[in-house]
Motif scaffolding. Sequence first.
Motif, short mmCIF file in Angstrom:
data_model
loop_
_atom_site.label_atom_id
_atom_site.label_comp_id
_atom_site.label_asym_id
_atom_site.label_seq_id
_atom_site.Cartn_x
_atom_site.Cartn_y
_atom_site.Cartn_z
N LEU A 144 17.73 -14.33 52.70
CA LEU A 144 19.14 -14.36 53.09
C LEU A 144 19.87 -13.21 52.40
N ASN A 152 24.95 -20.88 50.00
CA ASN A 152 23.92 -21.84 49.60
C ASN A 152 23.57 -22.80 50.73
N ALA A 167 21.37 -20.93 53.16
CA ALA A 167 20.06 -20.74 52.54
C ALA A 167 19.21 -22.00 52.69
N ASN A 168 19.81 -23.15 52.45
CA ASN A 168 19.09 -24.42 52.57
C ASN A 168 18.76 -24.75 54.03
N VAL A 178 15.29 -20.44 53.42
CA VAL A 178 14.96 -19.14 52.84
C VAL A 178 14.33 -19.32 51.46
N ILE A 184 17.61 -15.27 48.07
CA ILE A 184 18.93 -14.74 48.41
C ILE A 184 19.06 -13.42 47.66
N ALA A 193 22.43 -21.99 43.38
CA ALA A 193 21.42 -21.86 44.44
C ALA A 193 20.19 -22.69 44.13
N VAL A 207 17.25 -16.08 43.48
CA VAL A 207 18.35 -15.16 43.76
C VAL A 207 18.04 -13.83 43.10
#
Length: 141
Positions: free
Chosen positions: A6, A94, A97-98, A102, A105, A131, A135
């Motif tokens: 992401l 976030n 992403a969930n 992914v 990030i 997150a 990351v």
Amino acid sequence: MYKKILLPTDGSTYADQEVDRVTDLIADDGEIIILSVAGKLTSSAFQSRRKVKKVNERMKKEAETAVKNMAAKFDDDLNVKTVVRAGFPAETINQVANEEGVGLIVISSSGKSGLHRLVLGSVTEKVLKTADVDVLLVHND
């Protein structure tokens, strides 16, 4: 290598460094998801619904432009998806992403200048702290 990465963007000029990192880390059959979060204002006693609607539409168009410009920086042979959402940036990053599953990030350490830089800095910090996935913080010169 990551199957899904992401890449949140605010349309700032630091995109080239992020593109390089993502390109190095994505699997050959991976997917890059470029996200821009448009703020969402609500009407109040001080602002009319029509005025708030116009501001929200402008922010959405800016977010659409940001993901389009970022996507254009990637080679055509990469699998790139663009997403625009309205909401609070860190929470929305976030959430996406969930939802997308992914593994990474990739986010910039600074974005727009002035007040926008302070806001993005706080967004980046909040993403780092909250997150559920890895990351990568890209330091910008």
